[in-house]
Design an enzyme around this catalytic site. Structure first.
Site, mmCIF file in Angstrom:
data_model
loop_
_atom_site.group_PDB
_atom_site.id
_atom_site.type_symbol
_atom_site.label_atom_id
_atom_site.label_comp_id
_atom_site.label_asym_id
_atom_site.label_seq_id
_atom_site.Cartn_x
_atom_site.Cartn_y
_atom_site.Cartn_z
ATOM 1 N N GLY A 190 6.297 6.911 5.623
ATOM 2 C CA GLY A 190 5.198 7.729 5.124
ATOM 3 C C GLY A 190 5.588 9.138 4.725
ATOM 4 C CB SER A 191 8.757 10.883 3.937
ATOM 5 O OG SER A 191 9.320 10.189 2.865
ATOM 6 C CG ASN A 192 6.935 9.265 -1.262
ATOM 7 O OD1 ASN A 192 7.029 10.061 -2.196
ATOM 8 N ND2 ASN A 192 7.918 8.427 -0.934
ATOM 9 C CG LEU A 249 7.162 -2.405 1.948
ATOM 10 C CD1 LEU A 249 8.268 -2.630 2.961
ATOM 11 C CD2 LEU A 249 7.740 -1.923 0.624
ATOM 12 C CG ASN A 301 4.356 0.555 -6.312
ATOM 13 O OD1 ASN A 301 4.371 0.958 -5.145
ATOM 14 N ND2 ASN A 301 5.361 -0.150 -6.821
ATOM 15 C CG HIS A 311 10.297 0.077 -7.869
ATOM 16 N ND1 HIS A 311 10.123 -0.888 -6.900
ATOM 17 C CD2 HIS A 311 11.544 -0.099 -8.355
ATOM 18 C CE1 HIS A 311 11.219 -1.615 -6.808
ATOM 19 N NE2 HIS A 311 12.100 -1.168 -7.682
ATOM 20 C CD GLU A 365 10.319 7.693 -3.864
ATOM 21 O OE1 GLU A 365 10.289 6.547 -4.334
ATOM 22 O OE2 GLU A 365 10.331 7.917 -2.646
HETATM 23 C C1 GAR Z 1 9.863 5.083 -1.187
HETATM 24 O O1 GAR Z 1 11.156 5.382 -1.603
HETATM 25 C C2 GAR Z 1 9.181 4.183 -2.193
HETATM 26 O O2 GAR Z 1 9.601 4.389 -3.493
HETATM 27 C C3 GAR Z 1 9.605 2.833 -1.694
HETATM 28 O O3 GAR Z 1 9.524 2.906 -0.311
HETATM 29 C C4 GAR Z 1 9.882 4.230 0.082
HETATM 30 C C5 GAR Z 1 8.894 4.697 1.115
HETATM 31 O O4 GAR Z 1 9.330 5.882 1.699
HETATM 32 N N1 GAR Z 1 8.764 1.795 -2.241
HETATM 33 C C6 GAR Z 1 9.235 0.585 -2.528
HETATM 34 O O5 GAR Z 1 10.389 0.259 -2.331
HETATM 35 C C7 GAR Z 1 8.195 -0.358 -3.120
HETATM 36 N N2 GAR Z 1 8.852 -1.496 -3.715
HETATM 37 P P1 GAR Z 1 8.362 6.728 2.613
HETATM 38 O O6 GAR Z 1 7.690 5.747 3.575
HETATM 39 O O7 GAR Z 1 9.244 7.696 3.321
HETATM 40 O O8 GAR Z 1 7.358 7.396 1.722
#
Ligand code: GAR
Length: 192
Positions: free
Chosen positions: A14-16, A87, A104, A106, A176
């Site tokens: 969940g850093s995003n 996911l 989304n 990616h 991101e």
């Molecule tokens: C992110 O890098 C996102 O792009 C990826 O999961 C990570 C989540 O990071 N998403 C995918 O791979 C979707 N196919 P986070 O939990 O630290 O935000």
């Protein structure tokens, strides 16, 4: 005017989510209605607690085998639903209920390195294996198939031959953090 309602879905760290939440912290016209997670022990739950953001856990039954999440989302009436490291495949009924309102991120330059099983470090490992000179991020609309919707925004970063998977992941995460909130803001500002 009522603030724009954002719903974020996340499965892991969940850093995003945290980055997006901090970006909009002082925005009076955009609010995070809730964060939804499909993992009971996801780190995103701790982050939401710390940030004092509403966070709800749901299981498969609530998501795709019943209308529980569909009805919850309908009651929120979100302006945008954002998959930030989420996911599971999105059920068709959600896509039909919220046309062009689910996006989304990616962690690669689609159409390369997309599809089922391509998430997180699996993507960066494949990129490293292919010896590509660059990677990046793709923000796109969500359809019933993984990673196939229309592309809204891409950004790239260079890969050095000596970069390890963790370093590639770090560079992609930085992209991101920089681009995702701005793209969300742009989409919400176009909305009526
Ligand atoms: C992110 O890098 C996102 O792009 C990826 O999961 C990570 C989540 O990071 N998403 C995918 O791979 C979707 N196919 P986070 O939990 O630290 O935000």
């Amino acid at each position: 005017m009522k603030p724009k309602q954002l719903v974020l879905l996340a499965s892991g760290s969940g850093s995003n989510v945290e980055n997006i939440a901090k970006y909009f912290e002082t925005a009076s016209n955009i609010t995070i209605a809730t964060v939804l997670t499909n993992k009971r022990d996801a780190k995103v739950i701790d982050r939401c607690n710390r940030l004092k953001i509403n966070c709800l856990y749901f299981n498969k039954q609530a998501f795709s085998e019943s209308d529980c999440i569909l009805n919850l989302l309908k009651s929120i009436n979100p302006d945008l639903i954002v998959l930030a490291g989420f996911l599971w495949k999105i059920p068709e009924k959600l896509i039909l209920a919220f046309p062009n309102k689910i996006i989304n991120i990616h962690p690669a330059l689609l159409p390369k390195y997309g599809g089922k099983g391509m998430y997180g470090n699996h993507v960066h490992e494949a990129v490293k294996e292919s010896k590509d000179a660059q990677t990046g991020i793709t923000i796109h609309y969500v359809t019933a198939n993984y990673d196939e919707g229309a592309i809204i925004h891409q950004a790239t970063t260079k890969i050095l031959p000596e970069d390890k998977v963790e370093q590639i992941a770090g560079k992609v995460h930085q992209l991101e953090y920089e681009h995702f909130p701005k793209v969300i803001e742009g989409l919400l500002s176009k909305e009526n």
